[in-house]
Enzyme design. Structure first.
Site, PDB file in Angstrom:
ATOM      1  CB  CYS A 258     146.481  62.300  -4.416  1.00 57.43           C
ATOM      2  SG  CYS A 258     145.754  63.022  -2.941  1.00 57.43           S
ATOM      3  N   GLY A 262     153.157  57.543  -8.589  1.00 52.72           N
ATOM      4  CA  GLY A 262     154.286  58.798  -9.052  1.00 52.72           C
ATOM      5  C   GLY A 262     154.397  58.980 -10.538  1.00 52.72           C
ATOM      6  CE  LYS A 264     148.045  62.559 -13.727  1.00 53.66           C
ATOM      7  NZ  LYS A 264     147.363  61.365 -13.031  1.00 53.66           N
ATOM      8  CG  ASP A 280     149.715  58.070  -2.178  1.00 58.90           C
ATOM      9  OD1 ASP A 280     149.215  58.590  -3.380  1.00 58.90           O
ATOM     10  OD2 ASP A 280     149.051  57.049  -1.454  1.00 58.90           O
ATOM     11  CG  ASP A 306     145.036  61.987   5.737  1.00 58.33           C
ATOM     12  OD1 ASP A 306     144.571  62.563   4.769  1.00 58.33           O
ATOM     13  OD2 ASP A 306     144.298  61.477   6.400  1.00 58.33           O
ATOM     14  CG  ASP A 321     146.098  62.562 -10.200  1.00 57.26           C
ATOM     15  OD1 ASP A 321     145.098  63.189 -10.860  1.00 57.26           O
ATOM     16  OD2 ASP A 321     146.812  61.557 -10.279  1.00 57.26           O
ATOM     17  CB  CYS A 374     141.669  59.488 -14.025  1.00 52.37           C
ATOM     18  SG  CYS A 374     141.761  58.396 -12.638  1.00 52.37           S
TER      19      CYS A 374
HETATM   20  C1  SAM Z   1     144.504  58.766  -8.514  1.00 47.58           C
HETATM   21  S1  SAM Z   1     145.795  58.168  -7.632  1.00 47.58           S
HETATM   22  C2  SAM Z   1     147.122  59.207  -7.765  1.00 47.58           C
HETATM   23  C3  SAM Z   1     147.836  59.066  -9.111  1.00 47.58           C
HETATM   24  C4  SAM Z   1     149.089  59.398  -9.267  1.00 47.58           C
HETATM   25  N1  SAM Z   1     149.307  60.868  -9.092  1.00 47.58           N
HETATM   26  C5  SAM Z   1     150.135  59.127 -10.528  1.00 47.58           C
HETATM   27  O1  SAM Z   1     150.066  59.706 -11.227  1.00 47.58           O
HETATM   28  O2  SAM Z   1     150.631  58.129 -10.582  1.00 47.58           O
HETATM   29  C6  SAM Z   1     145.172  58.564  -6.195  1.00 47.58           C
HETATM   30  C7  SAM Z   1     146.110  58.394  -5.150  1.00 47.58           C
HETATM   31  O3  SAM Z   1     145.580  59.097  -3.914  1.00 47.58           O
HETATM   32  C8  SAM Z   1     145.873  58.337  -2.494  1.00 47.58           C
HETATM   33  N2  SAM Z   1     145.112  58.741  -1.453  1.00 47.58           N
HETATM   34  C9  SAM Z   1     144.017  58.398  -1.120  1.00 47.58           C
HETATM   35  N3  SAM Z   1     143.509  59.230   0.027  1.00 47.58           N
HETATM   36  C10 SAM Z   1     144.578  60.051   0.307  1.00 47.58           C
HETATM   37  C11 SAM Z   1     144.587  60.884   1.313  1.00 47.58           C
HETATM   38  N4  SAM Z   1     143.691  61.170   2.316  1.00 47.58           N
HETATM   39  N5  SAM Z   1     145.838  61.279   1.458  1.00 47.58           N
HETATM   40  C12 SAM Z   1     146.879  61.200   0.496  1.00 47.58           C
HETATM   41  N6  SAM Z   1     146.607  60.370  -0.363  1.00 47.58           N
HETATM   42  C13 SAM Z   1     145.688  59.853  -0.551  1.00 47.58           C
HETATM   43  C14 SAM Z   1     145.806  56.820  -2.910  1.00 47.58           C
HETATM   44  O4  SAM Z   1     146.978  56.089  -2.188  1.00 47.58           O
HETATM   45  C15 SAM Z   1     146.160  57.007  -4.306  1.00 47.58           C
HETATM   46  O5  SAM Z   1     147.730  56.731  -4.634  1.00 47.58           O
END
Ligand code: SAM
Length: 436
Positions: A258, A262, A264, A280, A306, A321, A374
């Protein structure tokens, strides 16, 4: 565009469903660069402190804000924010706001805004208790000792359901500090990806963040200017702590499932010196990873996927994350507290469970799954992980890595950053080792 008119446009877009950041980036380019800071401060301050401002307005208007014309109410919030928080001189706060309102509302309704704001300036001056940015009592606010929930919801400007769930878990003094923290405008923190001290370019000033050796608060200058001269990312110490918590040595291949936008991913690739695959579900968000990865020359590749149906098996390390309520980062998302509701939390817990289960299948024996949020909420954090470990006897919780700060580690060994103690964002992470 006049900065107060721009703030009003941002509030209007958010009211109609836009996210505050996106509304701001659409509207601010039309504002003189010298006035953008003021426009943003007013708009985001009105969103964060909405309930506090409405309590002031309620005390001097002939009807509650909930029964007002919405455009009028937004002008009143803009004026009230300047009068009570920015301490803009009354003549400027009222005069400039009413002037900007007049061209949008016409004389009659602008006259109403004028009358309410003048009354507000009068009652503010007769109130000695409620100073800016302090959780004091007084004025039209409930006595914090008699009605702590009412006080945290009005002066503290948080929704009642969140206040009640936090009070059921933490001491009143801690919840007060948390609420106060979430009401302050967020700071921008630069995380160095090397051990060298930063040499910022002209016009940029950085201050070390005490307790977080490679983190520096941006005191002056634009983030983009700072980054163009430094091997660094913009990352709060809480997010950096999650990267560090992943461990001393990571098994390859490393997947961040996730990942967008980016930060992290970049941290993992830089800290551990390994290629990272960033996945993502959002193509738009993932696209933001390309430019910084190229600038930093980090071995990062990205693909839309996904995380509930991962196209991978036998990963050495997976960072999940996951999407969450973000209750640890409410100061960064000015409007988020008013969008959250219990049902949204429940839905996210289901999504997180699906993601962590799919990730579990993608990790090979001996590999590591790092689950992080978070959020400050138990259901999304330790309860989610406890339930996962009940379902998957082939995983066990791994102790924290060497160097993890003991004040940020729970009795279970998970990372948990509490904003009122660390002065950072909130964050949670657990290390889950596949043993069979
Ligand atoms: C908390 S943010 C991630 C922040 C990121 N790790 C960073 O440090 O910059 C959660 C992310 O999960 C993605 N997301 C939501 N549902 C998802 C899924 N089913 N599969 C993959 N990514 C997903 C969202 O698009 C979002 O970018």
């Amino acid at each position: 565009m006049n900065p107060r008119a721009a703030a009003h446009r941002i509030l209007g877009e958010v009211r109609r469903g836009a996210l505050s950041d996106r509304a701001a980036s659409r509207i601010l380019p039309a504002v003189d660069p010298a006035d953008r800071g003021l426009a943003l401060d007013i708009a985001f301050g009105c969103l964060r402190l909405r309930a506090r401002l409405d309590t002031w307005i309620r005390a001097c208007a002939d009807r509650p804000p909930s029964r007002m014309d919405r455009a009028v109410r937004d002008w009143l919030r803009i004026g009230a924010y300047q009068l009570t928080e920015l301490r803009t001189p009354d003549h400027a706060a009222v005069g400039e706001t009413v002037g900007a309102a007049r061209s949008a509302l016409g004389r009659g309704r602008a006259g109403y805004v004028n009358a309410v704001l003048r009354a507000l300036a009068r009652i503010r001056d007769t109130d000695s208790g409620a100073g800016p940015n302090a959780l004091a009592g007084g004025g039209p606010f409930p006595d914090p000792d008699v009605d702590p929930v009412g006080h945290l919801c009005s002066w503290g400007s948080h929704p009642e359901w969140l206040v009640r769930r936090w009070l059921a878990r933490w001491a009143l003094a801690d919840v007060r500090r948390l609420v106060e923290h979430q009401n302050r405008p967020p700071v921008v923190v630069v995380r160095m990806l090397t051990d060298e001290d930063p040499a910022p370019p002209d016009g940029v000033e950085l201050e070390p963040v005490p307790g977080w050796p490679r983190s520096f608060r941006l005191e002056k200058g634009l983030p983009a200017t700072a980054l163009s001269h430094l091997r660094a990312v913009i990352q709060d110490p809480a997010a950096s702590a999650v990267v560090d918590y992943a461990g001393g040595r990571l098994e390859e291949p490393v997947l961040d499932v996730c990942a967008a936008p980016g930060t992290k991913t970049l941290g993992l690739a830089a800290e551990y010196g390994l290629p990272v695959v960033a996945l993502d579900i959002s193509h738009r968000r993932l696209a933001r990873l390309g430019a910084p990865a190229r600038r930093l020359e980090l071995p990062v590749s990205a693909a839309v996927a996904d995380a509930r149906r991962l196209p991978v098996a036998a990963a050495g390390t997976v960072l999940a994350d996951v999407p969450c309520t973000g209750t640890g980062v409410l100061r960064r998302r000015a409007d988020a507290r008013w969008r959250l509701e219990q049902r949204g939390l429940d839905d996210l817990v289901v999504l997180q469970r699906e993601i962590v289960d799919a990730c579990a299948a993608a990790v090979r024996r001996g590999g590591l799954l790092v689950y992080s949020t978070c959020s400050l909420e138990r259901e999304e954090n330790e309860e989610q992980v406890d339930a996962f470990l009940d379902r998957r006897s082939d995983y066990r919780r791994e102790p924290p890595p060497a160097g993890a700060r003991s004040d940020c580690v729970t009795s279970r060994g998970d990372l948990f950053m509490r904003p009122w103690l660390t002065g950072t964002d909130g964050a949670y992470a657990a290390r889950l080792r596949r043993i069979a």
